[in-house]
Design a protein around this motif. Structure first.
Motif, short mmCIF file in Angstrom:
data_model
loop_
_atom_site.label_atom_id
_atom_site.label_comp_id
_atom_site.label_asym_id
_atom_site.label_seq_id
_atom_site.Cartn_x
_atom_site.Cartn_y
_atom_site.Cartn_z
N LYS A 1 57.04 34.06 21.52
CA LYS A 1 57.24 35.15 22.48
C LYS A 1 56.22 34.97 23.59
N LYS A 2 56.65 35.09 24.83
CA LYS A 2 55.81 34.79 25.98
C LYS A 2 55.13 36.04 26.54
N SER A 3 53.90 35.85 26.97
CA SER A 3 53.17 36.87 27.72
C SER A 3 52.97 36.36 29.14
N PHE A 4 52.97 37.29 30.10
CA PHE A 4 52.86 36.92 31.50
C PHE A 4 51.74 37.72 32.15
N ARG A 5 51.13 37.14 33.18
CA ARG A 5 50.14 37.84 33.99
C ARG A 5 50.86 38.57 35.12
N ALA A 6 50.28 39.68 35.54
CA ALA A 6 50.84 40.40 36.68
C ALA A 6 50.45 39.68 37.98
N ALA A 7 51.07 40.11 39.05
CA ALA A 7 50.83 39.48 40.36
C ALA A 7 49.53 39.94 40.99
N LEU A 8 48.79 40.81 40.32
CA LEU A 8 47.50 41.30 40.81
C LEU A 8 46.63 41.63 39.60
N PRO A 9 45.32 41.76 39.77
CA PRO A 9 44.44 42.03 38.62
C PRO A 9 44.81 43.33 37.89
N THR A 10 44.72 43.28 36.57
CA THR A 10 45.07 44.45 35.76
C THR A 10 44.00 44.71 34.71
N VAL A 11 43.79 46.00 34.44
CA VAL A 11 42.88 46.45 33.39
C VAL A 11 43.68 47.33 32.44
#
Length: 345
Positions: free
Chosen positions: A19-29
């Motif tokens: 199952k894949k995880s992805f980063r958002a297009a901007l920094p996230t907390v």
């Protein structure tokens, strides 16, 4: 056992990459936990907003639990909890200069917030949304309920595997005593199966050697305020009250109120409870019978009550809430967290 098996299979699928995880297009907390409520996610999200108040482009994204709407919506401070959910609405009302949005699809929500000009997104309660990998994972653990002493649903309050706290970059032990000592911190960290805690750097280590920052916070109760504009503030000074709540952990506020008032009756419901007309009528009947009695509620419950068109003038006049604020236990812990947050820019 079946629930635990499902959680372990899901966890294994993400760790193996099936199952894949992805980063958002901007920094996230991400501000999350592994339990069903009671750790103070929303007050800690608000704490981050206060800490970042000098920064431009800080936004908040929530699923909007309990709302009747779908898709991406920007939360309007004068809106309804049925449209946005009580917690996002509370944040939007307390921080009207910040962009607050709801979207069940956190990846889509982050993309839309970027289009609105967001530069950093605080994800309220997204630790189980593993499709999105946050740049910083903050996991909250209740001081009164160590996760390894708890059990999975339905026998306990764990909604996720307790060992998932080791996936965090920062663990915040919430709802601590205001006068917690370094020895008490070290003792609690051992309950989390971490070792070699350094109170100066706030570092502790997992069994596999991974380093995690561990911070401690407490809840501060602010001065009571009337919920409705037509409320009579003199009721705040009543000696006798009744208490209306629909949150996961209302015990601490109960204790706070009991130290100042005589509570004649408790009306307690489940988390995010949508108060019915009949339930409020029973509350009003009890108040009228008691006479010269005020009604106290929580800050989160107040957001839902403000959205109802059947709250009587009698209740509006007497209803007050007690705002809360989460704070880290020492200035050095605050500096540690600020340093980590600044690296995300």
């Amino acid at each position: 056992m079946l629930y635990k098996l499902i959680l372990k299979l899901r966890d294994a699928a993400y760790r193996s990459g099936r199952k894949k995880s992805f980063r958002a297009a901007l920094p996230t907390v991400c501000v999350g936990n592994v339990t069903v409520g009671g750790t103070g996610k929303t007050p800690h999200t608000e704490m981050l907003l206060r800490m970042l108040r000098q920064e431009n482009g800080v936004a908040v994204l929530s699923r909007g639990y309990g709302r009747k709407t779908k898709g991406f919506l920007v939360v309007k401070p004068n809106g309804s909890s049925r449209d946005f959910g009580d917690e996002p609405l509370q944040i939007a009302r307390k921080f009207p200069d910040r962009l607050v949005a709801v979207d069940r699809d956190r990846i889509e929500g982050c993309e839309k917030l970027k289009e609105f000009g967001a530069k950093l997104v605080i994800l309220d309660d997204a630790f189980q949304y593993r499709k999105l990998k946050a740049d910083l994972d903050i996991v909250l653990v209740n001081y009164a309920r160590p996760v390894f002493n708890d059990s999975l649903l339905p026998w306990g309050r764990l909604r996720d595997l307790p060992e998932r706290i080791f996936d965090a970059d920062i663990i915040i032990v919430s709802k601590c005593p205001a006068d917690i000592t370094d020895d008490e911190k070290s003792s609690f960290i051992k309950k989390l199966r971490l070792k070699d805690y350094n109170s100066h750097t706030c570092d502790a280590f997992c069994a596999d050697g991974k380093k995690i920052k561990v911070l401690f916070s407490n809840i501060k109760y602010l001065n009571p305020v009337m919920v409705f504009p037509e409320g009579d503030p003199r009721f705040i000074y009543s000696q006798r009250i009744m208490y209306l709540s629909g949150i996961a952990d209302g015990k601490r506020l109960e204790d706070e109120l009991l130290s100042k008032y005589k509570i004649l009756k408790f009306f307690e419901f489940g988390d995010h409870h949508d108060f019915s007309k009949g339930e409020l009528a029973r509350v009003e009947k009890a108040l009228r019978k008691a006479k010269a009695c005020a009604l106290a509620t929580t800050e989160k419950d107040a957001q839902r009550l403000l959205s109802l068109d059947y709250v009587s003038s009698y209740l509006k006049e007497r209803l007050f809430m007690v705002p809360i604020e989460a704070n880290l236990s020492t200035p050095s812990e605050k500096e540690t967290l600020l340093c980590v947050l600044n690296k995300l820019k």
